[in-house]
Design an enzyme around this catalytic site. Structure first.
Site, PDB file in Angstrom:
ATOM      1  N   THR A 259      18.627  18.780  28.859  1.00  0.00           N
ATOM      2  CA  THR A 259      18.668  18.874  27.403  1.00  0.00           C
ATOM      3  C   THR A 259      17.255  19.167  26.910  1.00  0.00           C
ATOM      4  OG1 THR A 259      20.512  17.343  27.318  1.00  0.00           O
ATOM      5  CG2 THR A 259      19.288  17.666  25.278  1.00  0.00           C
TER       6      THR A 259
ATOM      7  N   LYS B 106      25.080  20.282  22.757  1.00  0.00           N
ATOM      8  CA  LYS B 106      24.622  19.026  23.377  1.00  0.00           C
ATOM      9  C   LYS B 106      23.884  18.155  22.373  1.00  0.00           C
ATOM     10  CE  LYS B 106      23.522  15.818  26.280  1.00  0.00           C
ATOM     11  NZ  LYS B 106      22.622  15.903  27.423  1.00  0.00           N
TER      12      LYS B 106
ATOM     13  N   LYS C  91      14.085  11.160  23.715  1.00  0.00           N
ATOM     14  CA  LYS C  91      13.693  12.569  23.820  1.00  0.00           C
ATOM     15  C   LYS C  91      14.730  13.480  23.169  1.00  0.00           C
ATOM     16  CE  LYS C  91      14.718  14.883  27.298  1.00  0.00           C
ATOM     17  NZ  LYS C  91      15.849  15.804  27.615  1.00  0.00           N
TER      18      LYS C  91
END
Lengths: 290, 290
Positions: free
Chosen positions: B101, B176, B244
């Site tokens: 990701t 995502k 993150k």
């Protein structure tokens, strides 16, 4: 009565109650109903052949198990405890079940007032929205003693597919408030996620499909997401009612010294929609504030 | 190669990558792997008989489809574009897939740098945590052109059960990030709901059972809820990584002028746990801040 179906009374034929009472009638229980707006009771009688009563007391006199499904704490107290209320029909063997969301304190107050007259009480709020009420697929979260729960179980099975005895009186309500906290934040998740997808120019159908299958999947995503995508804000569960439930949850949390910052944020969002005149819309209309 | 299985390269054998690469090997694909910490690659080779390579470039030279599963944007750029990187092995017919990701911007940058050399690129981040990686039940959200997606599909099927082609390069990442936004708020829901249940003295097992079956149900509730109840904070997905990902989502949202207040709240909660030394714990450890 051991080999016969208990006679059921049903009070409160709103968005949820109508579907629930219809499923009770369809399952073959003898049914007597009361609704403040009589036309809705007459409509159900015309459809199912159920009996009508003029007061909550008269419903209770005609029933073994009385179910109440009214909007808020004052309505519940009126239906049970005021003139013409259920308590006036008190007799041993009567079991009362409130299936609305009123918080554990109100449930315990009503239970105590009925216990003085030998009447059993179960708090059994539900989850699944009007869609679940219509289809008989509600989740039912019950609090009460074993015997009272057992008396209600057959009629619960006509309305729900998941029935859990959560503990003593009040614990159905506590479990339901947990459910409302969780559902509120799952809804915030759907709204923030879909707004991000829309703003990014994504194919929303593909996003709904992909995200729903993984670790971000939820009932809210699968059921409210597609409605949001087509801007269908018809209520399965109304913003006004979710506001009432989150208020109960936050009051209970505060009394325990517990902060629920996410739940508070969702309540603010819902109040913004309500202030703009959208309180009768489904909770999924919350996306309009983002 | 039309009638043979494509040779697969796999770079990055961390918490997620190890389970994914193992499933690729188990499915019978010829496999070459590289990992910065070589001992993990050697362990996989000992277990599955896969080949080892000394650089990402060497992996690409030995493979038809190269999968990368590394932590963050700088790692991806290093693995693809710096000395000893995949781009040095560029040739027509090579297809590269990044499954981490990193956001849509990074995916598009890498895709452009590879396209100059005639190499196809797919961004295909996943959802399902290390449990899903081990079991081969990941959801895979892919962005790229049809031919490149088709080249990857057989190996995707060895790792995932839900595979969605979301659009051109970048749209896997966008999907995502939607997933991470939704999962973050679903987790807040689980934490606030369970804390309320615990403080209320509820039977948490009954609450988990009842709420999970209704309109508040979610993957997070069913999978993280029981872990929270037994204070099991072992990572399926680490707090450091969720921080993150939410940072990437909020940066992308900000660039579109979109506010995501719930997502921002969850990020603050996660950073509180991280600051207390809990970044390597599973995201469900977020309940400790409430």
């Amino acid at each position: 009565m051991a080999n016969e179906r208990p006679r059921i009374g049903f009070i409160g034929l709103g968005l949820m109650g109508m579907g629930m009472a219809r499923n009770v009638a369809k399952a073959g229980f003898p049914l007597t109903v009361f609704n403040r707006t009589r036309a809705r009771a007459e409509a159900l009688a015309g459809e199912t052949g159920c009996a009508l009563a003029d007061t909550p007391r008269a419903v209770a006199e005609a029933s073994d198990v009385v179910i109440t499904m009214v909007s808020d704490v004052p309505d519940v107290e009126q239906v049970y405890l005021q003139g013409g209320g259920i308590r006036e029909a008190a007799r041993p063997g009567l079991t009362c079940v409130d299936m609305g969301t009123v918080g554990a304190d109100a449930a315990r107050r009503v239970a105590a007032a009925l216990a003085e007259k030998g009447v059993a009480f179960v708090d059994a709020p539900v989850s699944g929205g009007s869609w679940g009420a219509e289809q008989g697929t509600l989740s039912i979260m019950a609090g009460g003693d074993e015997a009272a729960f057992a008396a209600c179980l057959p009629v619960f099975e006509a309305m729900g597919k998941k029935i859990v005895h959560c503990g003593p009186v009040g614990m159905g309500q506590t479990t339901k408030l947990v459910n409302q906290i969780v559902g509120a934040l799952n809804l915030e998740a759907v709204c923030e996620g879909l707004r991000f997808a829309q703003q990014s120019g994504a194919n929303v159908e593909a996003v709904l499909d992909a995200v729903g299958a993984g670790a971000a999947g939820s009932w809210s995503w699968s059921n409210l997401g597609p409605r949001i995508a087509r801007e269908d804000f018809a209520p399965g569960f109304k913003i006004d009612h979710q506001i009432k439930d989150l208020r109960l949850a936050l009051e209970a949390a505060e009394s325990m010294g517990l902060k629920l910052p996410g739940t508070r944020l969702v309540l603010e969002h819902l109040r913004t929609v309500q202030a703009a005149g959208g309180g009768e819309q489904g909770t999924q209309a919350m996306i309009t504030v983002l």
